[in-house]
Design a protein around this motif. Structure first.
Motif, PDB file in Angstrom:
ATOM      1  N   ARG A 232      48.924  40.129  47.425  1.00 27.36           N
ATOM      2  CA  ARG A 232      49.719  39.909  48.642  1.00 27.36           C
ATOM      3  C   ARG A 232      50.620  41.095  48.967  1.00 27.36           C
ATOM      4  NH1 ARG A 232      49.550  34.477  46.544  1.00 27.36           N
ATOM      5  NH2 ARG A 232      51.401  34.791  45.241  1.00 27.36           N
ATOM      6  N   ASP A 233      50.893  41.945  47.968  1.00 29.00           N
ATOM      7  CA  ASP A 233      51.790  43.088  48.178  1.00 29.00           C
ATOM      8  C   ASP A 233      51.039  44.407  48.344  1.00 29.00           C
ATOM      9  OD1 ASP A 233      54.061  41.453  47.930  1.00 29.00           O
ATOM     10  OD2 ASP A 233      53.982  41.600  45.735  1.00 29.00           O
ATOM     11  N   CYS A 234      49.730  44.359  48.337  1.00 29.80           N
ATOM     12  CA  CYS A 234      48.946  45.592  48.491  1.00 29.80           C
ATOM     13  C   CYS A 234      48.822  45.976  49.961  1.00 29.80           C
ATOM     14  CB  CYS A 234      47.576  45.412  47.838  1.00 29.80           C
ATOM     15  SG  CYS A 234      47.666  45.344  46.032  1.00 29.80           S
ATOM     16  N   ARG A 235      48.230  47.118  50.204  1.00 30.90           N
ATOM     17  CA  ARG A 235      48.267  47.709  51.541  1.00 30.90           C
ATOM     18  C   ARG A 235      47.430  46.963  52.577  1.00 30.90           C
ATOM     19  NH1 ARG A 235      47.936  54.212  50.117  1.00 30.90           N
ATOM     20  NH2 ARG A 235      50.152  54.418  49.564  1.00 30.90           N
ATOM     21  N   HIS A 236      46.349  46.342  52.124  1.00 28.71           N
ATOM     22  CA  HIS A 236      45.424  45.743  53.078  1.00 28.71           C
ATOM     23  C   HIS A 236      45.229  44.262  52.797  1.00 28.71           C
ATOM     24  CE1 HIS A 236      44.308  49.662  54.683  1.00 28.71           C
ATOM     25  NE2 HIS A 236      44.176  50.097  53.441  1.00 28.71           N
ATOM     26  N   LYS A 237      44.664  43.585  53.759  1.00 33.11           N
ATOM     27  CA  LYS A 237      44.355  42.171  53.626  1.00 33.11           C
ATOM     28  C   LYS A 237      43.429  41.955  52.437  1.00 33.11           C
ATOM     29  CE  LYS A 237      42.481  38.489  56.581  1.00 33.11           C
ATOM     30  NZ  LYS A 237      41.839  38.265  57.909  1.00 33.11           N
ATOM     31  N   PRO A 238      43.781  41.079  51.501  1.00 31.54           N
ATOM     32  CA  PRO A 238      42.941  40.901  50.311  1.00 31.54           C
ATOM     33  C   PRO A 238      41.635  40.176  50.630  1.00 31.54           C
ATOM     34  CG  PRO A 238      45.176  40.030  49.978  1.00 31.54           C
ATOM     35  CD  PRO A 238      45.008  40.265  51.435  1.00 31.54           C
ATOM     36  N   ALA A 239      40.623  40.474  49.840  1.00 32.42           N
ATOM     37  CA  ALA A 239      39.377  39.705  49.854  1.00 32.42           C
ATOM     38  C   ALA A 239      39.363  38.914  48.553  1.00 32.42           C
ATOM     39  CB  ALA A 239      38.172  40.625  49.942  1.00 32.42           C
ATOM     40  N   TYR A 240      39.697  37.622  48.643  1.00 36.60           N
ATOM     41  CA  TYR A 240      39.812  36.792  47.448  1.00 36.60           C
ATOM     42  C   TYR A 240      38.433  36.467  46.882  1.00 36.60           C
ATOM     43  CZ  TYR A 240      44.674  36.255  48.782  1.00 36.60           C
ATOM     44  OH  TYR A 240      45.986  36.512  49.103  1.00 36.60           O
ATOM     45  N   ILE A 241      38.345  36.519  45.564  1.00 38.51           N
ATOM     46  CA  ILE A 241      37.091  36.213  44.870  1.00 38.51           C
ATOM     47  C   ILE A 241      37.085  34.706  44.649  1.00 38.51           C
ATOM     48  CG2 ILE A 241      35.704  36.663  42.811  1.00 38.51           C
ATOM     49  CD1 ILE A 241      37.494  39.367  42.713  1.00 38.51           C
ATOM     50  N   HIS A 242      36.425  34.004  45.556  1.00 34.80           N
ATOM     51  CA  HIS A 242      36.459  32.547  45.549  1.00 34.80           C
ATOM     52  C   HIS A 242      35.526  31.954  44.490  1.00 34.80           C
ATOM     53  CE1 HIS A 242      36.969  28.522  47.099  1.00 34.80           C
ATOM     54  NE2 HIS A 242      35.658  28.388  47.231  1.00 34.80           N
TER      55      HIS A 242
END
Length: 387
Positions: A232-242
């Motif tokens: 959540r604090d990184c530069r870009h929108k995360p791609a969650y490993i569902h």
């Protein structure tokens, strides 16, 4: 004494950085240099210092190893490292291994990568003598020298049993090429494909023609995996490993799969059962797919295996622009292995991340779920990514 259940990986980790080099038939740099450039690019994309990296995952076929990579990029102490086998079948497994390491607190910042110089390097399938001590000793003397030859046999059976046609395979090749024509990084950028070009091209291994086979390219890619909390604090929108899964069916032999009662239900079927079992999603929930495409026939076979259509309907699924942008299942939106670059499927993972970020060159509007698959025909792996 009661045991506490081990935590699962569902949405516990995310891909937060992606990086790649140029793709070309020939690049001057070594595989190690290409790997380091892709990894440093991915870390910069995530906003994470190399000294924070404490986990690595790559392929058994990767020529560069974590010892040299760690020293070269300036990593810190490494507490987790793994390699996955079976060539392109291991692509998604590299991410799955890092997600597991992060979810179980074995590591905090993981890097997965693949670097290849297959375009300018040697062609391993030409050296048949090295394959003879393996189970290939029973098939190589009869002309099954390359993966293309084995998949050609599988394709012929598929055509015979279910009426799959060359037009169905062309639909796959065309969808990938159309997306590559939108992607300046693709080897086949601005090189359109027509049905006439496809139908009159030379055979590679009948019924597979030139455009049914993936490219041979140089290049490297990398991904950075961290916990969902840190993402959540990184530069870009995360791609969650569902969800993530690997699959090796009982009695599996290889790409032709001679000893199975049903050679047309390959490793994707086993992988898919495990993948969906762990997920809150179904095939109907998938907005975009990145399906391993070393050969066009693997796409309809995988569509069946992962549940997008019924058995024998994979060819028909490709009709009426179903795989194109705006179609039923937009597919391989960077161009894939057929038209962007063939780096053992790793570019399918990074393209999945781009779709969920909204930064693809062939962006699917409001894409929030993506299936990524690894090589069908060999022990394989898959990922469900969500935004």
């Amino acid at each position: 004494m009661a045991r506490t259940a081990a935590p699962g990986i569902k949405d516990a980790a995310a891909i937060v950085g992606i990086g790649q080099t140029a793709f070309a038939k020939q690049l001057p740099e070594s595989e190690k240099t290409l790997a380091c450039r892709a990894i440093l690019s991915a870390l910069a994309d995530a906003g994470i210092e190399p000294s924070e990296v404490d986990a690595f995952a790559s392929y058994t076929m990767e020529e560069t190893d974590e010892v040299e990579i760690a020293k070269s990029i300036g990593a810190g102490d490494v507490t987790y490292f793994s390699k996955t086998g079976y060539g392109g079948g291991g692509s998604c497994a590299t991410i799955a291994h890092l997600a597991t390491a992060v979810a179980t607190n074995q590591a905090s910042v993981g890097v997965a990568w693949r670097s290849r110089k297959r375009g300018s390097g040697p062609r391993p399938w030409r050296d048949t003598t090295t394959q003879l001590p393996t189970p290939a000793q029973w098939t190589r003397p009869f002309g099954l020298l390359r993966p293309a030859d084995e998949i050609a046999m599988l394709t012929r059976r598929y055509m015979h049993e279910y009426g799959v046609t060359r037009d169905h395979l062309f639909n796959v090749a065309l969808a990938c090429r159309n997306r590559a024509n939108q992607n300046p990084s693709a080897v086949m950028y601005e090189r359109p494909l027509t049905r006439d070009m496809y139908m009159t091209s030379r055979w590679i291994s009948e019924p597979l023609c030139l455009y049914d086979n993936c490219l041979e390219t140089d290049g490297a890619l990398a991904c950075v995996v961290v916990s969902a909390e840190r993402a959540r604090d990184c530069r870009h929108k995360p791609a969650y490993i569902h969800s993530a899964a690997q699959g090796l069916p009982a009695q599996h032999h290889g790409m032709v799969n001679y000893w199975n009662d049903d050679p047309l239900t390959g490793p994707s079927w086993t992988t898919a059962r495990h993948l969906w079992k762990q997920a809150d999603l179904t095939p109907a929930d998938i907005d975009v797919a990145q399906i391993y495409d070393a050969f066009t026939a693997l796409i309809p076979l995988s569509l069946e295996g992962y549940g997008f259509c019924a058995r024998g309907e994979g060819g028909a699924f490709t009709e009426r622009g179903a795989l194109e942008t705006g179609g039923r299942l937009p597919l391989n939106t960077s161009g894939g292995g057929l038209s962007e670059a063939y780096v053992h499927g790793f570019n399918l993972i990074t393209e999945g991340v781009k779709q969920l970020r909204g930064t693809s060159t062939a962006q699917v509007p409001n894409a929030s779920t993506c299936l990524v698959t690894a090589g069908e025909g060999v022990p394989t792996s898959a990922l469900l990514l969500r935004s």
